[in-house]
Design a protein around this motif. Sequence first.
Motif, PDB file in Angstrom:
ATOM      1  N   GLY A 167     -29.490  66.917  45.927  1.00  0.00           N
ATOM      2  CA  GLY A 167     -30.091  66.424  44.685  1.00  0.00           C
ATOM      3  C   GLY A 167     -29.216  65.336  44.093  1.00  0.00           C
ATOM      4  O   GLY A 167     -28.841  64.383  44.768  1.00  0.00           O
ATOM      5  N   GLY A 168     -28.894  65.488  42.812  1.00  0.00           N
ATOM      6  CA  GLY A 168     -27.993  64.545  42.169  1.00  0.00           C
ATOM      7  C   GLY A 168     -26.544  64.924  42.425  1.00  0.00           C
ATOM      8  O   GLY A 168     -26.237  65.907  43.097  1.00  0.00           O
ATOM      9  N   SER A 169     -25.610  64.126  41.912  1.00  0.00           N
ATOM     10  CA  SER A 169     -24.185  64.406  42.060  1.00  0.00           C
ATOM     11  C   SER A 169     -23.481  64.051  40.757  1.00  0.00           C
ATOM     12  O   SER A 169     -24.086  63.468  39.846  1.00  0.00           O
ATOM     13  N   SER A 170     -22.206  64.388  40.685  1.00  0.00           N
ATOM     14  CA  SER A 170     -21.414  64.077  39.487  1.00  0.00           C
ATOM     15  C   SER A 170     -20.792  62.687  39.564  1.00  0.00           C
ATOM     16  O   SER A 170     -20.055  62.296  38.659  1.00  0.00           O
ATOM     17  N   ALA A 171     -21.095  61.933  40.629  1.00  0.00           N
ATOM     18  CA  ALA A 171     -20.451  60.630  40.827  1.00  0.00           C
ATOM     19  C   ALA A 171     -20.719  59.681  39.665  1.00  0.00           C
ATOM     20  O   ALA A 171     -19.800  59.046  39.135  1.00  0.00           O
ATOM     21  N   ARG A 172     -21.980  59.565  39.256  1.00  0.00           N
ATOM     22  CA  ARG A 172     -22.323  58.645  38.167  1.00  0.00           C
ATOM     23  C   ARG A 172     -21.663  59.075  36.868  1.00  0.00           C
ATOM     24  O   ARG A 172     -21.190  58.234  36.077  1.00  0.00           O
ATOM     25  N   GLN A 173     -21.611  60.370  36.623  1.00  0.00           N
ATOM     26  CA  GLN A 173     -20.969  60.889  35.424  1.00  0.00           C
ATOM     27  C   GLN A 173     -19.486  60.537  35.407  1.00  0.00           C
ATOM     28  O   GLN A 173     -18.925  60.147  34.375  1.00  0.00           O
ATOM     29  N   THR A 174     -18.843  60.643  36.571  1.00  0.00           N
ATOM     30  CA  THR A 174     -17.423  60.300  36.666  1.00  0.00           C
ATOM     31  C   THR A 174     -17.199  58.815  36.431  1.00  0.00           C
ATOM     32  O   THR A 174     -16.266  58.418  35.713  1.00  0.00           O
ATOM     33  N   VAL A 175     -18.057  57.981  37.019  1.00  0.00           N
ATOM     34  CA  VAL A 175     -17.932  56.533  36.827  1.00  0.00           C
ATOM     35  C   VAL A 175     -18.078  56.170  35.356  1.00  0.00           C
ATOM     36  O   VAL A 175     -17.302  55.359  34.814  1.00  0.00           O
ATOM     37  N   GLN A 176     -19.036  56.769  34.676  1.00  0.00           N
ATOM     38  CA  GLN A 176     -19.233  56.488  33.255  1.00  0.00           C
ATOM     39  C   GLN A 176     -18.025  56.900  32.436  1.00  0.00           C
ATOM     40  O   GLN A 176     -17.623  56.187  31.496  1.00  0.00           O
ATOM     41  N   MET A 177     -17.421  58.031  32.776  1.00  0.00           N
ATOM     42  CA  MET A 177     -16.230  58.481  32.060  1.00  0.00           C
ATOM     43  C   MET A 177     -15.069  57.517  32.274  1.00  0.00           C
ATOM     44  O   MET A 177     -14.373  57.144  31.319  1.00  0.00           O
ATOM     45  N   VAL A 178     -14.845  57.094  33.521  1.00  0.00           N
ATOM     46  CA  VAL A 178     -13.755  56.168  33.810  1.00  0.00           C
ATOM     47  C   VAL A 178     -13.965  54.849  33.085  1.00  0.00           C
ATOM     48  O   VAL A 178     -13.020  54.263  32.534  1.00  0.00           O
ATOM     49  N   ARG A 179     -15.186  54.366  33.054  1.00  0.00           N
ATOM     50  CA  ARG A 179     -15.462  53.123  32.339  1.00  0.00           C
ATOM     51  C   ARG A 179     -15.160  53.258  30.856  1.00  0.00           C
ATOM     52  O   ARG A 179     -14.645  52.327  30.227  1.00  0.00           O
ATOM     53  N   ARG A 180     -15.462  54.433  30.278  1.00  0.00           N
ATOM     54  CA  ARG A 180     -15.121  54.667  28.864  1.00  0.00           C
ATOM     55  C   ARG A 180     -13.619  54.657  28.670  1.00  0.00           C
ATOM     56  O   ARG A 180     -13.110  54.099  27.687  1.00  0.00           O
ATOM     57  N   TRP A 181     -12.890  55.272  29.596  1.00  0.00           N
ATOM     58  CA  TRP A 181     -11.426  55.251  29.510  1.00  0.00           C
ATOM     59  C   TRP A 181     -10.898  53.827  29.498  1.00  0.00           C
ATOM     60  O   TRP A 181     -10.042  53.484  28.685  1.00  0.00           O
ATOM     61  N   LEU A 182     -11.414  53.003  30.414  1.00  0.00           N
ATOM     62  CA  LEU A 182     -10.894  51.643  30.549  1.00  0.00           C
ATOM     63  C   LEU A 182     -11.323  50.753  29.389  1.00  0.00           C
ATOM     64  O   LEU A 182     -10.646  49.770  29.076  1.00  0.00           O
ATOM     65  N   GLN A 183     -12.434  51.076  28.750  1.00  0.00           N
ATOM     66  CA  GLN A 183     -12.803  50.364  27.528  1.00  0.00           C
ATOM     67  C   GLN A 183     -11.891  50.759  26.378  1.00  0.00           C
ATOM     68  O   GLN A 183     -11.515  49.923  25.549  1.00  0.00           O
ATOM     69  N   GLU A 184     -11.514  52.023  26.345  1.00  0.00           N
ATOM     70  CA  GLU A 184     -10.616  52.517  25.298  1.00  0.00           C
ATOM     71  C   GLU A 184      -9.201  52.003  25.496  1.00  0.00           C
ATOM     72  O   GLU A 184      -8.506  51.662  24.529  1.00  0.00           O
ATOM     73  N   PHE A 185      -8.763  51.937  26.759  1.00  0.00           N
ATOM     74  CA  PHE A 185      -7.391  51.499  27.080  1.00  0.00           C
ATOM     75  C   PHE A 185      -7.445  50.393  28.141  1.00  0.00           C
ATOM     76  O   PHE A 185      -7.129  50.624  29.310  1.00  0.00           O
ATOM     77  N   PRO A 186      -7.813  49.180  27.783  1.00  0.00           N
ATOM     78  CA  PRO A 186      -8.001  48.119  28.789  1.00  0.00           C
ATOM     79  C   PRO A 186      -6.735  47.745  29.553  1.00  0.00           C
ATOM     80  O   PRO A 186      -6.822  47.334  30.715  1.00  0.00           O
ATOM     81  N   VAL A 187      -5.555  47.895  28.935  1.00  0.00           N
ATOM     82  CA  VAL A 187      -4.330  47.518  29.661  1.00  0.00           C
ATOM     83  C   VAL A 187      -3.996  48.523  30.755  1.00  0.00           C
ATOM     84  O   VAL A 187      -3.138  48.255  31.610  1.00  0.00           O
ATOM     85  N   ALA A 188      -4.676  49.672  30.766  1.00  0.00           N
ATOM     86  CA  ALA A 188      -4.411  50.669  31.804  1.00  0.00           C
ATOM     87  C   ALA A 188      -4.692  50.112  33.196  1.00  0.00           C
ATOM     88  O   ALA A 188      -4.053  50.515  34.165  1.00  0.00           O
ATOM     89  N   VAL A 189      -5.626  49.157  33.297  1.00  0.00           N
ATOM     90  CA  VAL A 189      -5.962  48.575  34.601  1.00  0.00           C
ATOM     91  C   VAL A 189      -4.733  47.961  35.253  1.00  0.00           C
ATOM     92  O   VAL A 189      -4.455  48.182  36.440  1.00  0.00           O
ATOM     93  N   HIS A 190      -3.968  47.181  34.488  1.00  0.00           N
ATOM     94  CA  HIS A 190      -2.800  46.491  35.050  1.00  0.00           C
ATOM     95  C   HIS A 190      -1.733  47.479  35.520  1.00  0.00           C
ATOM     96  O   HIS A 190      -1.084  47.267  36.550  1.00  0.00           O
ATOM     97  N   VAL A 191      -1.577  48.563  34.783  1.00  0.00           N
ATOM     98  CA  VAL A 191      -0.571  49.572  35.140  1.00  0.00           C
ATOM     99  C   VAL A 191      -1.016  50.339  36.381  1.00  0.00           C
ATOM    100  O   VAL A 191      -0.217  50.592  37.294  1.00  0.00           O
ATOM    101  N   VAL A 192      -2.287  50.696  36.444  1.00  0.00           N
ATOM    102  CA  VAL A 192      -2.808  51.415  37.605  1.00  0.00           C
ATOM    103  C   VAL A 192      -2.651  50.582  38.872  1.00  0.00           C
ATOM    104  O   VAL A 192      -2.214  51.083  39.920  1.00  0.00           O
ATOM    105  N   ILE A 193      -2.986  49.294  38.797  1.00  0.00           N
ATOM    106  CA  ILE A 193      -2.891  48.427  39.972  1.00  0.00           C
ATOM    107  C   ILE A 193      -1.446  48.288  40.432  1.00  0.00           C
ATOM    108  O   ILE A 193      -1.153  48.354  41.641  1.00  0.00           O
TER     109      ILE A 193
END
Length: 351
Positions: A167-193
């Motif tokens: 059926g469905g999966s939690s993948a889309r839900q996880t992607v939406q959560m991660v996108r919210r995190w990165l909107q809240e903390f945009p500089v996290a991208v540079h540190v993660v990379i």
Amino acid sequence: MSSVPTISTSSDTDSSVGHHKSDSEPCVANDLVYTPWYPEGVSHQSVRLNSELEVYTKHILLSKEERNKRNALRSMVQDVAMMLWCSATVKAYGSFACNISMPCSSLDLVCENCGSIDKVTQQEVVDSFVNKGFTVKGCAPSPSGVGVCYINLEGQGVDINLSFAEGGSSARQTVQMVRRWLQEFPVAVHVVIALRSILSQAKYDKPATGGLSSYCLLCMVIHTCRATPQPHSADSLLFAFLHMFGQKFDFATQSIHPNESVPVPKAHAAALSIIDPFDGSNNLAACCTKVQQIRAQFLYCLMALSKWDTNAGTRRGYKGRTPVSAVISHRWVTTYREAVQEHGGAEPTAS
């Protein structure tokens, strides 16, 4: 800590962060320093860690052409899936779906709405992808042993992880959560990379060999964001992360929850415990066994970067090197990019 952990090194390569060979040192001429991410050169006096992390991120993330290639591969996988299950939908998740994918990152896909997976045999799935030009590197059978629940493919040099859901999966839900995190903390991208690069060059980035997955690393960075005062900058967040997980965090008694600002009591028996935001009983880092080695890498990077005056862009006793090149090998970055250009996404190896 009473002593500094030993950092792994190699006599033939500079893949460990603790060692840079002469042919991977920055070149300095007329006050300019050249790195793979500063190919045109930049005055070493003007380099600051914060801006350099941003430049490095732009250099190492997927280009427009690389993203287009992966989108085309997703469409090809979709075509095969619909031949097998007429209602199937293939969605991207993971770093690619969140726009933080590196060239040698796997393309993570999930095939949803397959109905009964066991109506299509494992061999039929394999043959269908092979007939469309994919290489099948491995697969995991469904619980009944008839169908397939996961398959590892290679297409046009790109590694593809494809899972199947009735059926469905939690993948889309996880992607939406991660996108919210990165909107809240945009500089996290540079540190993660930067951290993914550090672990990759030391070969501590593969869960299959006891390393740390990119999703786990992101959860740790988001936890650091919540635990440190705002507003964040990339350099201050990187220092906070390295201090927390190189020195401060008690891996034996504490767990990491990305939505909490403080560590929580250890919830799992594994060496590293990262609580799944959607399922508290699930340890996202269950496969990570190289915790001590990874912590040693973080501690080394903390010490290396602490030698820099990040406001003046200088390091006592050394002229020419940049802050990022003190912890990320030029040879690794160059090999990484060359491997992508030559093989389309094969894992780079230092030589």
